[in-house]
Design an enzyme around this catalytic site. Sequence first.
Site, PDB file in Angstrom:
ATOM      1  N   GLY A  41      10.268  85.070  -9.792  1.00  0.00           N
ATOM      2  CA  GLY A  41       8.893  84.606  -9.614  1.00  0.00           C
ATOM      3  C   GLY A  41       8.394  84.798  -8.185  1.00  0.00           C
ATOM      4  O   GLY A  41       7.254  85.199  -7.959  1.00  0.00           O
ATOM      5  N   THR A  42       9.248  84.507  -7.218  1.00  0.00           N
ATOM      6  CA  THR A  42       8.833  84.600  -5.817  1.00  0.00           C
ATOM      7  C   THR A  42       8.416  86.025  -5.469  1.00  0.00           C
ATOM      8  O   THR A  42       7.347  86.261  -4.877  1.00  0.00           O
ATOM      9  CB  THR A  42       9.988  84.143  -4.896  1.00  0.00           C
ATOM     10  N   ASN A  80       4.361  73.388 -11.819  1.00  0.00           N
ATOM     11  CA  ASN A  80       5.800  73.132 -11.878  1.00  0.00           C
ATOM     12  C   ASN A  80       6.169  71.687 -11.587  1.00  0.00           C
ATOM     13  O   ASN A  80       7.264  71.258 -11.900  1.00  0.00           O
ATOM     14  CB  ASN A  80       6.544  74.053 -10.906  1.00  0.00           C
ATOM     15  N   SER A 138       9.514  84.511 -14.280  1.00  0.00           N
ATOM     16  CA  SER A 138      10.872  84.378 -13.756  1.00  0.00           C
ATOM     17  C   SER A 138      11.837  84.138 -14.913  1.00  0.00           C
ATOM     18  O   SER A 138      11.615  83.244 -15.740  1.00  0.00           O
ATOM     19  CB  SER A 138      10.900  83.184 -12.794  1.00  0.00           C
ATOM     20  N   GLY A 139      12.932  84.931 -14.965  1.00  0.00           N
ATOM     21  CA  GLY A 139      13.844  84.878 -16.110  1.00  0.00           C
ATOM     22  C   GLY A 139      14.587  83.555 -16.281  1.00  0.00           C
ATOM     23  O   GLY A 139      14.850  83.115 -17.401  1.00  0.00           O
ATOM     24  N   HIS A 140      14.910  82.879 -15.159  1.00  0.00           N
ATOM     25  CA  HIS A 140      15.807  81.721 -15.280  1.00  0.00           C
ATOM     26  C   HIS A 140      15.106  80.448 -15.742  1.00  0.00           C
ATOM     27  O   HIS A 140      15.744  79.407 -15.877  1.00  0.00           O
ATOM     28  CB  HIS A 140      16.575  81.481 -13.978  1.00  0.00           C
ATOM     29  N   THR A 154      17.743 100.036  -7.116  1.00  0.00           N
ATOM     30  CA  THR A 154      18.496 100.216  -8.360  1.00  0.00           C
ATOM     31  C   THR A 154      18.334  98.982  -9.246  1.00  0.00           C
ATOM     32  O   THR A 154      18.467  97.849  -8.780  1.00  0.00           O
ATOM     33  CB  THR A 154      19.992 100.457  -8.037  1.00  0.00           C
ATOM     34  N   CYS A 191      13.170  67.297   0.752  1.00  0.00           N
ATOM     35  CA  CYS A 191      13.840  66.710   1.907  1.00  0.00           C
ATOM     36  C   CYS A 191      14.140  67.829   2.886  1.00  0.00           C
ATOM     37  O   CYS A 191      14.903  68.733   2.572  1.00  0.00           O
ATOM     38  CB  CYS A 191      15.139  66.055   1.447  1.00  0.00           C
TER      39      CYS A 191
END
Length: 388
Positions: free
Chosen positions: A74-75, A152, A200-202, A238, A329
């Site tokens: 995503g970033t 989020n 984002s895949g995760h 790659t 934090c």
Amino acid sequence: MNTPDLIYLDHAATTRTLPEAVRAMLPYFTEVYGNPSSAYGFSDRPREAAARARKQCADVIGADASEIFFTSGGTESDNWALTAAVLSGRGRRIITSAVEHPAVLRTCAFLEAHGARVTYLQPDREGFLSPEQVENALTPDTCLISVMTANNEIGTIEPIREIGALAKRHGILFHTDAVQAYCHIPIDVKRDHIGLMSVSGHKFGGPRGTGFLYIRKDVKIGALLHGGPQERNRRAGTENIPGIVGMGTAAELSASRLAENTGRERALRDRLVSRVLSEIPGASLNGPPVNGGQRLANNADFTFDGIRSDALLIRLDLQGICVSAGSACSTGALTPSHVLTAIGLTEEEARGSIRVSVGPENTMEEIDRTADALRENIQKMREMISSF
Ligand code: PLP
């Protein structure tokens, strides 16, 4: 199945890679490891696997496979979309919101330091932006509107179809950060008039370090990473074939289970919200109401009066419960969440907030244990505070 005794309630941070995705990935590490750019037959299978994954990712959002450009997550996708829009020469202003993820906000700050202008729209108390607000902010030098699909921290689902439609009317490129939304709510890039979309895949059972940028066919934006000819000359490097295969598998599976997963998540989340609000004095829910349909089914975000979320998190962690603080934090100081302060919480309230994000594998028993733990810990913390 999670680690025994661990109650994982932080699915907005990351998800367990689906076992089917892991199985699909394995041969691409050890057996069919050819570089897809190589000319020999050994690289045919990795090449075909990437093509299959591209289609799996595209089908979820009604896109064409040729519109999917694999990235590291995503970033990177957010950085690419914003930077390339400013470099396209169509204008130097981005219209975005104050509640975007740092991947958008910090990129905006970087671009501002290099001469771009950015308008940060303020949301309402529940985190919503209105299409009128976006329209009123447009200027002749606007090159991009960037508004996230779903938040989020507080789960607000933004009116991206209406924002997409107005972007189209004004001939302005529309980017949406759909990292929390892809495979969690239905998205149709054509119906929603999306020009660029970050994924984002995760966040949906794919591996960490994978993602893509959807680039609509007619959108001409340049590369972010320069080098080899990979991804049709638009993203050099790659390809991470195992990751791409895992993400494609997870996209297909999670999309096919979307209704079932969100049904389960909604039931779990609603029970937690109802128990927390009825059993813990001074608890409130941040973001949209849970029954209004405009909030992610897996998200709950609470503020507890007089409580510091970092101390609460440590107590929960010791009991094996993983949730996230609404605040970051950094170097010992608790920085209040920019999302919570943007929707009107005081810094003190923001410092007393936690986010709980459930997943389809969670159980009602885990939710009940979490509600009990929250109630007991908060009561003890308040007793300690009042005894000083
Ligand atoms: N955008 C949003 C809305 C997110 O929630 C996140 C991650 O939490 C990101 C972007 C960054 O994604 P990644 O971790 O794949 O870089």
